[in-house]
Structure formats: structure tokens, C-alpha cells
Design an enzyme around this catalytic site. Structure first.
Site, short mmCIF file in Angstrom:
data_model
loop_
_atom_site.label_atom_id
_atom_site.label_comp_id
_atom_site.label_asym_id
_atom_site.label_seq_id
_atom_site.Cartn_x
_atom_site.Cartn_y
_atom_site.Cartn_z
N TYR A 158 0.41 0.62 14.53
CA TYR A 158 -0.57 0.47 13.46
C TYR A 158 -0.04 1.01 12.14
CZ TYR A 158 -4.61 0.83 10.54
OH TYR A 158 -5.46 0.69 9.49
N ASP A 179 0.88 -1.17 0.00
CA ASP A 179 0.00 0.00 0.00
C ASP A 179 0.92 1.22 0.00
OD1 ASP A 179 -1.61 2.15 0.65
OD2 ASP A 179 -2.70 1.10 2.24
N LYS A 190 -8.21 -5.10 2.91
CA LYS A 190 -8.92 -4.93 4.19
C LYS A 190 -9.06 -6.25 4.93
CE LYS A 190 -9.60 -0.57 3.15
NZ LYS A 190 -8.41 -0.46 2.27
N LYS A 204 -3.65 -2.90 7.48
CA LYS A 204 -3.84 -4.35 7.46
C LYS A 204 -2.85 -5.01 6.52
CE LYS A 204 -6.52 -6.19 10.29
NZ LYS A 204 -5.90 -7.23 11.11
N ASP A 261 -6.56 -0.26 -2.03
CA ASP A 261 -5.43 0.67 -2.04
C ASP A 261 -4.08 -0.05 -2.14
OD1 ASP A 261 -5.37 -0.44 0.44
OD2 ASP A 261 -5.54 1.42 1.56
#
Ligand code: 13P
Ligand code: 13P
Ligand code: MG
Ligand code: MG
Length: 381
Positions: free
Chosen positions: A227, A13, A131, A230, A51
Site C-alpha cells: 500500500y 503525492d 482519492k 491511491k 495532497d
């Protein structure tokens, strides 16, 4: 071996447009240009799901080849420049380090690679999801390679009848184990039924010993310790002639199973099979999507792709996924829509807990003195 072919799928991503929903066409053009300039590859196809940019590459240099990984890394760096210029969302999100160390594994991008001798006819499918996490492939891979109600070839194809070996990774303890199916089916299921921890890394034919499927198993959140989005995994499946037919490999996706990911990487949702054109997760940043691109390999050339889930035969799966999404969304911030605390990628729990700690008192504290003592005890912790 020089005559063997390697199929490498490396994804990252590099920045979403808009938000986490899609990839800007200039990033795809930049990636195509970067790969076209290299003389390392036999062929390539640049794709995307949501993405995430997927570099699908064929070459003769084997898996874990530093030059190929470096090419992918530099391609993503060039895309990052464009993403920064356009101020795309999370530009360079998956490139965790500025320095390349010889292998993109552990540095952010997801990788699935296999080396094999190209058969007389070599149909392959590249599955790409957005996702969600690598364990999302557990259920479909199990169905493709171990469930006779999904794959009739296990029953009627003499080359499939002995079954397959499943290599499973423990993504928390970084260990692996191999199960032989069908005889160890129940043992396998104990592990792969927990896809947040155990993921099927590869499947091997027992008839030929050859690798039939491989997935990416990187867990970004654990690698980075913070974070970063994903894992949005990929998976390569070889088909036909002793392996699942193309239709057997696609069949598991008619029943959209629940996977972890979706909004802020912190929710459960149905994995919706879609065409490339519809791989733009919007509703609550989802629901999670999967795209399947089919190729015939011809001396390393990627003939295709066939965008399998564009088929109307998957309309009903999409409808089911939308119905499941409606139902789950009504649960709002409650589990099991929202993931359990330990599986969420975002949480305010430590901050909220530290702010409210003094208000928690031991259940059973009655008198003022007991309440004060209980508060003091908690406050001291
Ligand atoms: P064809 O007869 O079209 O080659 O199909 C054979 C097959 O195995 C379909 O799954
Ligand atoms: P990605 O992992 O696809 O970037 O999505 C992150 C997110 O937070 C979606 O809501
Ligand atoms: Mg993103
Ligand atoms: Mg993504």
C-alpha cells in the site's frame, strides 16, 4: 519534430498537510522554483488537488523525454526534503525508488503527456483527481467523445461526426487494445465498465488522427506490491474545432459518478467537481475530488488557468455528491461502500483469518468425531 509542442503533466503525492488532505504551500513554492530554474521548459504551472502536486509543463522534447522526466523527479525530490523537514504525512510517498532510471513511469508519479502541433487556437483542459484511480476517467471520457446526449458536436459538427478511437489499457495484464467508435461502442463498454482493471489511456480523432485526450494509467498499488496510496490520476483533453467544446468536456462531471478510492483507498464514493480552493478532501478523507484547469496555449505558453469547477453551475453536482456521500457513509464497513476484498488497499483479512482458522469447521459436521476431523483438516491447510 522541433516545431511540435509537448504538454506533460506529471504528478505525485510528496506528503500531505494535514494527513492526506492538502499540500503545504512551501512544497508548491519549492516545485515552482525548481521548474523555473530549468531551461528545458517553454512554460509551466504548478497546481494541486488534495495532497497531490501536479506539474503542468510545456516543452519541445516529445513524450517520455528522459530530461523532462528527470526534471520532474528532481523537483519531487526537492519537495520531499521540505516535506521531511515539516514531517508532512507520507513524505516522499510516491517516490518508490531512490534512483532515477530515465522515465518516471513505474516509479510512483503519474504521467499524462501528448505531443501535437499547436492549432490556431489551442484550448486544453487538465483534469486532476484525488482519492481515486485512473479508471475514474472512463465514464467522463466516454461521455465526452462518444455520447451524443452529452456532446452534441458528435451529431452536428462535421469534423466530429465520424467519431473517435479509444485506446484502452488492461492494467492488470499490461496489454492495450483500440476501439473505433461509434461502431464498436458496445464492445468498448464491456471493458471500460470495469474501471478497476481497464482504463481509457487515450482518445484519437478519426478525422485528423490526432490525439485528443490522454490519461495517466499507473496503478501504484500493483507496482509497489504494497500500500502506497491511491493512484490519483490526471487527464488532458484538447477542446474545440473538431474536438469536444470546453462545455462538452466539463458536462460529464455534473453527474458525480461513483469511483474507487476515498478513505484508505478502500471505498466507493462520488467524484465531486471542485475549485482548486475546495480541493481539500476532509470528510472521511474525501469524498474523491476532481479539478479542471483550462489553458489557452500560445506558442507553448500556458495562458490561464481557468478554474472551471469554481463555477456556480457545478453547485448542484456538489450537492448531489454530498447526498450520495451521506447515503454511502451510512453503510459503514459494508460493500458496496467498502470495496470488495480484492480491490481494497488495506486489509486485515489474512491476519484475522489465520487467527480464526481453527474455529472454522465444515458445514454439515455433526458428531464430535466429525467436528474434530474437520478441524484437523482445516488446521493442516
Ligand atoms: P462561440 O459562438 O461563443 O464561439 O461558441 C461556439 C461554441 O462552439 C460553444 O460551444
Ligand atoms: P492518498 O492516496 O491521496 O494519499 O490518500 C490515501 C488515503 O489513505 C486516504 O485515506
Ligand atoms: Mg497522501
Ligand atoms: Mg492523493
Amino acid at each position: 519534430m522541433a516545431d511540435k509542442l509537448t504538454l506533460s503533466v506529471i504528478k505525485a503525492d510528496i506528503g500531505g498537510c494535514v494527513g492526506h488532505s492538502g499540500v503545504h504551500p512551501r512544497l508548491l513554492d519549492t516545485a515552482r522554483q525548481a521548474l523555473a530554474e530549468s531551461d528545458l521548459l517553454v512554460d509551466f504551472h504548478v497546481a494541486h488537488v488534495g495532497d497531490d502536486i501536479n506539474l503542468i509543463m510545456t516543452h519541445r522534447r516529445g513524450v517520455d523525454c528522459p530530461e523532462i522526466h528527470h526534471l520532474a523527479w528532481n523537483t519531487f525530490l526537492r519537495c520531499t526534503e521540505v516535506a521531511r523537514e515539516l514531517k508532512l504525512y507520507g513524505a516522499g510517498q510516491d517516490l518508490l525508488s531512490d534512483a532515477f532510471s530515465g522515465n518516471v513511469k513505474g516509479m510512483g508519479p503519474g504521467v499524462a503527456e501528448m505531443e501535437f502541433e499547436e492549432r490556431k487556437s489551442e484550448p486544453v483542459i487538465v483534469f486532476m483527481a484525488d482519492k481515486t484511480e485512473p479508471g475514474a476517467w472512463n465514464l467522463p471520457l466516454y461521455k465526452m467523445f462518444a455520447d451524443p446526449f452529452n456532446t452534441i458536436g458528435l451529431v452536428i459538427d462535421p469534423k466530429m461526426h465520424q467519431g473517435f478511437r479509444f485506446e484502452v489499457y488492461d492494467m492488470i495484464e499490461n496489454k492495450k487494445v483500440v476501439f473505433s467508435l461509434p461502431e464498436e461502442m458496445y464492445d468498448l463498454l464491456v471493458f471500460i465498465g470495469a474501471p478497476g482493471r481497464y482504463a481509457i489511456r487515450a482518445v484519437y480523432s478519426k478525422a485528423t488522427g490526432e490525439m485528443a485526450a490522454v490519461s495517466s494509467t499507473q496503478r501504484l498499488n500493483l507496482m509497489a506490491g504494497r500500500y502506497v496510496g491511491k493512484d490519483d490520476p490526471v487527464c488532458i483533453v484538447r477542446c474545440q474545432n473538431g474536438l469536444p467544446a470546453v462545455g462538452e468536456a466539463l458536462e460529464p462531471f455534473t453527474n458525480p459518478h461513483l469511483v474507487a478510492g476515498w478513505m484508505r483507498g478502500s471505498h466507493t464514493g462520488p467524484l465531486m467537481p471542485v475549485s482548486v480552493a475546495n480541493a481539500v478532501p476532509t470528510r472521511f478523507d474525501g469524498p474523491p475530488r476532481v479539478v479542471a484547469l483550462g489553458f489557452q496555449l500560445a506558442n507553448g505558453k500556458l495562458v490561464g488557468p481557468q478554474d472551471f469547477f469554481a463555477d456556480v453551475a457545478f453547485d448542484r453536482a456538489r450537492q448531489t455528491a454530498n447526498e450520495i456521500a451521506d447515503y454511502l457513509r451510512r453503510l459503514g464497513p459494508f460493500e458496496p461502500h467498502r470495496l470488495p476484498l480484492e480491490d481494497m488497499e488495506y486489509t486485515t483479512m489474512p491476519e484475522v483469518m489465520s487467527r480464526l482458522r481453527h474455529r472454522f469447521i465444515k458445514v454439515g459436521a455433526e458428531t464430535q468425531a466429525e467436528v474434530a476431523a474437520a478441524r484437523e483438516e482445516l488446521g493442516a491447510k
